[in-house]
Design a protein around this motif. Structure first.
Motif, PDB file in Angstrom:
ATOM      1  N   TRP A   9       0.930  -1.330  -0.118  1.00  0.00           N
ATOM      2  CA  TRP A   9       0.059  -0.029   0.124  1.00  0.00           C
ATOM      3  C   TRP A   9       0.843   1.147   0.060  1.00  0.00           C
ATOM      4  O   TRP A   9       1.628   1.365   0.973  1.00  0.00           O
ATOM      5  CB  TRP A   9      -0.901  -0.093   1.233  1.00  0.00           C
ATOM      6  N   HIS A  10       0.920   2.103  -1.058  1.00  0.00           N
ATOM      7  CA  HIS A  10       1.881   2.945  -1.144  1.00  0.00           C
ATOM      8  C   HIS A  10       1.226   4.558  -1.119  1.00  0.00           C
ATOM      9  O   HIS A  10       1.623   5.429  -1.484  1.00  0.00           O
ATOM     10  CB  HIS A  10       2.447   2.980  -2.728  1.00  0.00           C
ATOM     11  N   LEU A  11       0.138   4.556  -0.305  1.00  0.00           N
ATOM     12  CA  LEU A  11      -0.568   5.831  -0.128  1.00  0.00           C
ATOM     13  C   LEU A  11       0.310   6.811   0.659  1.00  0.00           C
ATOM     14  O   LEU A  11       0.396   8.050   0.024  1.00  0.00           O
ATOM     15  CB  LEU A  11      -1.905   5.694   0.690  1.00  0.00           C
ATOM     16  N   ARG A  12       0.998   6.449   1.600  1.00  0.00           N
ATOM     17  CA  ARG A  12       1.844   7.530   2.134  1.00  0.00           C
ATOM     18  C   ARG A  12       2.990   8.050   1.392  1.00  0.00           C
ATOM     19  O   ARG A  12       3.182   9.229   1.497  1.00  0.00           O
ATOM     20  CB  ARG A  12       2.398   6.705   3.600  1.00  0.00           C
ATOM     21  N   LEU A  13       3.492   7.325   0.699  1.00  0.00           N
ATOM     22  CA  LEU A  13       4.557   7.689  -0.271  1.00  0.00           C
ATOM     23  C   LEU A  13       4.127   8.534  -1.422  1.00  0.00           C
ATOM     24  O   LEU A  13       4.524   9.733  -1.626  1.00  0.00           O
ATOM     25  CB  LEU A  13       5.039   6.403  -1.056  1.00  0.00           C
ATOM     26  N   ARG A  14       2.789   8.483  -1.995  1.00  0.00           N
ATOM     27  CA  ARG A  14       2.032   9.224  -3.041  1.00  0.00           C
ATOM     28  C   ARG A  14       1.698  10.663  -2.302  1.00  0.00           C
ATOM     29  O   ARG A  14       1.851  11.723  -2.873  1.00  0.00           O
ATOM     30  CB  ARG A  14       1.104   8.606  -3.556  1.00  0.00           C
ATOM     31  N   MET A  15       1.401  10.391  -0.976  1.00  0.00           N
ATOM     32  CA  MET A  15       1.038  11.767  -0.335  1.00  0.00           C
ATOM     33  C   MET A  15       2.125  12.567  -0.212  1.00  0.00           C
ATOM     34  O   MET A  15       2.260  13.824  -0.287  1.00  0.00           O
ATOM     35  CB  MET A  15       0.364  11.523   1.045  1.00  0.00           C
ATOM     36  N   ALA A  16       3.404  11.922   0.167  1.00  0.00           N
ATOM     37  CA  ALA A  16       4.701  12.582   0.506  1.00  0.00           C
ATOM     38  C   ALA A  16       5.112  13.253  -0.851  1.00  0.00           C
ATOM     39  O   ALA A  16       5.403  14.534  -0.667  1.00  0.00           O
ATOM     40  CB  ALA A  16       5.645  11.681   1.121  1.00  0.00           C
ATOM     41  N   GLU A  17       4.878  12.581  -1.865  1.00  0.00           N
ATOM     42  CA  GLU A  17       5.421  13.176  -3.198  1.00  0.00           C
ATOM     43  C   GLU A  17       4.521  14.541  -3.437  1.00  0.00           C
ATOM     44  O   GLU A  17       4.911  15.244  -4.302  1.00  0.00           O
ATOM     45  CB  GLU A  17       4.957  11.888  -4.350  1.00  0.00           C
ATOM     46  N   VAL A  42      -9.038   8.158   8.440  1.00  0.00           N
ATOM     47  CA  VAL A  42      -8.082   8.427   7.641  1.00  0.00           C
ATOM     48  C   VAL A  42      -6.805   8.070   8.002  1.00  0.00           C
ATOM     49  O   VAL A  42      -5.709   7.472   7.138  1.00  0.00           O
ATOM     50  CB  VAL A  42      -8.066   9.875   7.250  1.00  0.00           C
ATOM     51  N   TYR A  43      -6.415   8.269   9.305  1.00  0.00           N
ATOM     52  CA  TYR A  43      -5.162   7.623   9.809  1.00  0.00           C
ATOM     53  C   TYR A  43      -4.836   6.219   9.444  1.00  0.00           C
ATOM     54  O   TYR A  43      -3.815   5.928   9.231  1.00  0.00           O
ATOM     55  CB  TYR A  43      -5.166   7.872  11.445  1.00  0.00           C
ATOM     56  N   ARG A  44      -6.084   5.264   9.763  1.00  0.00           N
ATOM     57  CA  ARG A  44      -5.741   3.840   9.624  1.00  0.00           C
ATOM     58  C   ARG A  44      -5.658   3.704   7.922  1.00  0.00           C
ATOM     59  O   ARG A  44      -4.909   3.023   7.786  1.00  0.00           O
ATOM     60  CB  ARG A  44      -7.080   3.206  10.151  1.00  0.00           C
ATOM     61  N   LEU A  45      -6.378   4.308   7.175  1.00  0.00           N
ATOM     62  CA  LEU A  45      -6.218   4.390   5.955  1.00  0.00           C
ATOM     63  C   LEU A  45      -4.849   4.427   5.363  1.00  0.00           C
ATOM     64  O   LEU A  45      -4.286   3.861   4.370  1.00  0.00           O
ATOM     65  CB  LEU A  45      -7.248   5.175   5.020  1.00  0.00           C
ATOM     66  N   VAL A  46      -4.307   5.659   5.749  1.00  0.00           N
ATOM     67  CA  VAL A  46      -2.859   6.131   5.612  1.00  0.00           C
ATOM     68  C   VAL A  46      -1.699   5.073   6.125  1.00  0.00           C
ATOM     69  O   VAL A  46      -0.552   4.704   5.333  1.00  0.00           O
ATOM     70  CB  VAL A  46      -2.679   7.438   5.752  1.00  0.00           C
ATOM     71  N   THR A  47      -1.966   4.613   7.399  1.00  0.00           N
ATOM     72  CA  THR A  47      -0.738   3.826   8.185  1.00  0.00           C
ATOM     73  C   THR A  47      -0.843   2.259   7.764  1.00  0.00           C
ATOM     74  O   THR A  47      -0.132   1.763   8.220  1.00  0.00           O
ATOM     75  CB  THR A  47      -0.782   4.214   9.423  1.00  0.00           C
ATOM     76  N   PRO A  69      -4.862   3.619  -9.801  1.00  0.00           N
ATOM     77  CA  PRO A  69      -4.947   2.733  -8.741  1.00  0.00           C
ATOM     78  C   PRO A  69      -3.752   1.934  -8.778  1.00  0.00           C
ATOM     79  O   PRO A  69      -3.158   1.485  -7.314  1.00  0.00           O
ATOM     80  CB  PRO A  69      -6.094   1.743  -9.311  1.00  0.00           C
ATOM     81  N   ASN A  70      -2.985   1.566  -9.673  1.00  0.00           N
ATOM     82  CA  ASN A  70      -1.627   0.820  -9.519  1.00  0.00           C
ATOM     83  C   ASN A  70      -0.446   1.609  -9.094  1.00  0.00           C
ATOM     84  O   ASN A  70       0.356   0.957  -8.484  1.00  0.00           O
ATOM     85  CB  ASN A  70      -1.182   0.380 -10.992  1.00  0.00           C
ATOM     86  N   ASP A  71      -0.834   2.969  -8.886  1.00  0.00           N
ATOM     87  CA  ASP A  71       0.231   3.847  -8.010  1.00  0.00           C
ATOM     88  C   ASP A  71       0.190   3.650  -6.561  1.00  0.00           C
ATOM     89  O   ASP A  71       0.960   3.866  -5.650  1.00  0.00           O
ATOM     90  CB  ASP A  71       0.389   5.174  -8.599  1.00  0.00           C
ATOM     91  N   LEU A  72      -1.166   3.244  -6.081  1.00  0.00           N
ATOM     92  CA  LEU A  72      -1.316   3.178  -4.949  1.00  0.00           C
ATOM     93  C   LEU A  72      -1.413   1.497  -4.071  1.00  0.00           C
ATOM     94  O   LEU A  72      -0.900   1.487  -3.310  1.00  0.00           O
ATOM     95  CB  LEU A  72      -2.776   3.552  -4.363  1.00  0.00           C
ATOM     96  N   ILE A  73      -1.697   0.653  -5.161  1.00  0.00           N
ATOM     97  CA  ILE A  73      -1.859  -0.723  -4.818  1.00  0.00           C
ATOM     98  C   ILE A  73      -0.783  -1.405  -5.669  1.00  0.00           C
ATOM     99  O   ILE A  73      -0.947  -1.494  -7.049  1.00  0.00           O
ATOM    100  CB  ILE A  73      -3.390  -1.267  -5.186  1.00  0.00           C
ATOM    101  N   GLU A  74      -0.083  -2.151  -5.098  1.00  0.00           N
ATOM    102  CA  GLU A  74       0.699  -3.082  -5.891  1.00  0.00           C
ATOM    103  C   GLU A  74       0.658  -4.537  -5.302  1.00  0.00           C
ATOM    104  O   GLU A  74       0.823  -4.868  -4.215  1.00  0.00           O
ATOM    105  CB  GLU A  74       2.568  -2.713  -5.529  1.00  0.00           C
ATOM    106  N   VAL A  75       0.172  -5.143  -6.200  1.00  0.00           N
ATOM    107  CA  VAL A  75      -0.035  -6.610  -6.040  1.00  0.00           C
ATOM    108  C   VAL A  75       1.271  -7.669  -6.160  1.00  0.00           C
ATOM    109  O   VAL A  75       2.273  -7.356  -6.900  1.00  0.00           O
ATOM    110  CB  VAL A  75      -1.154  -7.493  -6.798  1.00  0.00           C
ATOM    111  N   GLN A  76       1.379  -8.347  -4.969  1.00  0.00           N
ATOM    112  CA  GLN A  76       2.663  -8.862  -4.663  1.00  0.00           C
ATOM    113  C   GLN A  76       2.390 -10.526  -4.262  1.00  0.00           C
ATOM    114  O   GLN A  76       1.413 -10.822  -3.692  1.00  0.00           O
ATOM    115  CB  GLN A  76       3.611  -8.475  -3.423  1.00  0.00           C
ATOM    116  N   VAL A  77       3.467 -11.228  -4.624  1.00  0.00           N
ATOM    117  CA  VAL A  77       3.195 -12.836  -4.345  1.00  0.00           C
ATOM    118  C   VAL A  77       4.011 -12.778  -3.010  1.00  0.00           C
ATOM    119  O   VAL A  77       5.266 -12.268  -2.839  1.00  0.00           O
ATOM    120  CB  VAL A  77       3.841 -13.756  -5.228  1.00  0.00           C
ATOM    121  N   VAL A  78       3.357 -13.296  -1.922  1.00  0.00           N
ATOM    122  CA  VAL A  78       4.067 -13.422  -0.463  1.00  0.00           C
ATOM    123  C   VAL A  78       5.112 -14.355  -0.685  1.00  0.00           C
ATOM    124  O   VAL A  78       4.846 -15.271  -1.227  1.00  0.00           O
ATOM    125  CB  VAL A  78       2.927 -13.682   0.536  1.00  0.00           C
TER     126      VAL A  78
END
Length: 107
Positions: A9-17, A42-47, A69-78
């Motif tokens: 989840w890259h929301l905090r990174l996109r916010m900082a940008e 919103v705090y929980r959504l970001v953190t 959406p792909n900039d916020l959500i990156e699908v990964q194989v655990v």
């Protein structure tokens, strides 16, 4: 074997940008787009990685941050894969633990 999927989840990174460093900065920006969330939500959504995310919230975040959406959500194989054994899912055995021995010079 069954692959376990996860997300980054890259929301905090996109916010900082975009110069948004406080989670509370998002509250009025979301409200302008008809999304009314408390500061705590919103705090929980970001953190934290959201388990569920409405399309309206996702669309509002993309509009605010001028992203997709792909900039916020990156699908990964655990890394850890699950193995099916007799109808049950089990994790592969962990590698053995190696103990370290410290040897001091005798003097």
């Amino acid at each position: 074997m069954i692959k376990k999927m996860g997300i980054a989840w890259h929301l905090r990174l996109r916010m900082a940008e975009h110069g948004l460093f406080q989670t509370s900065d998002l509250v009025p920006l979301l409200a302008e787009r008809g999304i009314h969330l408390s500061r705590e939500q919103v705090y929980r959504l970001v953190t934290q990685e959201p388990q569920r995310l409405s399309m309206d919230v996702l669309a509002a975040l993309c509009d605010i941050l001028d992203c997709r959406p792909n900039d916020l959500i990156e699908v990964q194989v655990v890394n850890q894969q699950l193995r099916r054994t007799g109808g049950e899912l089990t994790r592969p055995a962990a590698p053995p633990v190696r103990r370290t021995t410290i040897r001091r010079p005798q003097g």
